[in-house]
Enzyme design. Structure first.
Site, short mmCIF file in Angstrom:
data_model
loop_
_atom_site.label_atom_id
_atom_site.label_comp_id
_atom_site.label_asym_id
_atom_site.label_seq_id
_atom_site.Cartn_x
_atom_site.Cartn_y
_atom_site.Cartn_z
N ASN A 190 0.83 -1.19 0.03
CA ASN A 190 -0.22 -0.02 0.10
C ASN A 190 0.79 1.30 -0.05
O ASN A 190 1.92 1.26 0.59
CB ASN A 190 -1.18 -0.09 1.08
N ILE A 191 0.38 2.28 -0.79
CA ILE A 191 1.17 3.47 -1.12
C ILE A 191 0.11 4.60 -0.44
O ILE A 191 -0.89 4.75 -1.12
CB ILE A 191 1.74 3.75 -2.26
N GLU A 192 0.33 5.30 0.76
CA GLU A 192 -0.60 6.38 1.41
C GLU A 192 -0.12 7.76 0.66
O GLU A 192 1.06 7.90 -0.14
CB GLU A 192 -0.43 6.25 2.65
N GLU B 38 -3.26 -4.65 -3.09
CA GLU B 38 -3.73 -5.50 -3.79
C GLU B 38 -3.84 -4.71 -5.30
O GLU B 38 -3.57 -5.34 -6.51
CB GLU B 38 -5.25 -5.88 -3.54
N CYS C 230 -10.17 -4.77 0.67
CA CYS C 230 -11.27 -3.79 0.69
C CYS C 230 -12.39 -4.09 -0.65
O CYS C 230 -12.09 -4.58 -1.59
CB CYS C 230 -10.82 -2.30 0.72
N CYS D 43 -11.13 -3.01 -3.81
CA CYS D 43 -10.04 -4.01 -4.58
C CYS D 43 -10.56 -5.47 -4.98
O CYS D 43 -10.36 -5.86 -6.05
CB CYS D 43 -8.96 -4.29 -3.42
N1 THU Z 1 -5.14 -1.53 2.81
C1 THU Z 1 -4.60 -2.19 1.75
O1 THU Z 1 -3.59 -1.89 1.16
N2 THU Z 1 -5.36 -3.29 1.79
C2 THU Z 1 -6.34 -3.67 2.25
O2 THU Z 1 -6.74 -4.88 1.91
C3 THU Z 1 -7.04 -2.85 3.41
C4 THU Z 1 -6.19 -1.67 3.47
C5 THU Z 1 -4.49 -0.22 3.39
C6 THU Z 1 -5.10 1.11 2.84
C7 THU Z 1 -4.59 2.14 3.96
O3 THU Z 1 -3.24 2.45 3.43
C8 THU Z 1 -4.31 1.22 5.11
O4 THU Z 1 -4.56 -0.13 4.83
C9 THU Z 1 -5.20 1.44 6.10
O5 THU Z 1 -6.47 1.44 5.56
#
Ligand code: THU
Length: 156
Positions: free
Chosen positions: A57-59, A70, A106, A109
């Protein structure tokens, strides 16, 4: 294509473990200064070379542009010519912690994966190499909306 899984059969343990390991490795690169919740994913191409594409994940400071692990893996894969997938492993937990819950994909995804994996995609949600749940995208996204609903053959 060839090399497809029998529907209903679980992945052999060694194959699940390989994907879980790749997901943990990808999680190391998670950019998560805001949530501090790091996720890794490993997506396996169906048939052919069976390439594995990983993602984290990349915020973003503006939050909304955040990309889940994903979809990072999925978009990397599609952009390199892979379009059919048979399995994905997902691992997630707070930085420096182990999870008590599995991390499920989520809703966004699930929909993104449905386009390329369909209901048969195996979804492995892992706490560790020895502690995981394997289900399918069809279970996670019943009556999924896909190309067939628009009467489109995506390979045309
Ligand atoms: N996140 C994911 O990368 N995948 C998931 O299946 C659930 C949520 C990330 C998004 C965000 O960066 C962090 O988790 C908290 O929501």
């Amino acid at each position: 294509a060839g090399g497809g899984r029998m529907s209903g059969a679980k992945l052999p343990k060694a194959e699940a473990v390989a994907l879980i390991r790749a997901a943990f490795a990808a999680r190391e690169y998670a950019y998560v200064p805001y949530s501090r919740f790091a996720v890794g994913a490993a997506l396996r191409e169906q048939g052919g070379q069976g390439r594995v594409f990983t993602g984290c994940n990349i915020e973003n400071a503006s939050y909304t542009p955040t990309n889940c692990a994903e979809r990072t893996a999925l978009f990397k894969a599609v952009s390199e010519g892979a379009r059919q997938f048979d399995a994905i492993a997902i691992v997630g937990s707070k930085l420096g912690e182990r999870n008590t819950l599995v991390t499920g994909p989520c809703g966004v995804c699930r929909q993104a994966l449905y386009e390329f994996g369909g209901p048969a995609l195996a979804v492995i949600m892992a706490k560790s190499e020895d502690d995981y749940i394997e289900t399918t995208l069809g279970e996670l996204l019943p009556y999924g909306f896909g190309p067939q609903n628009l009467d489109v053959d995506p390979n045309r």
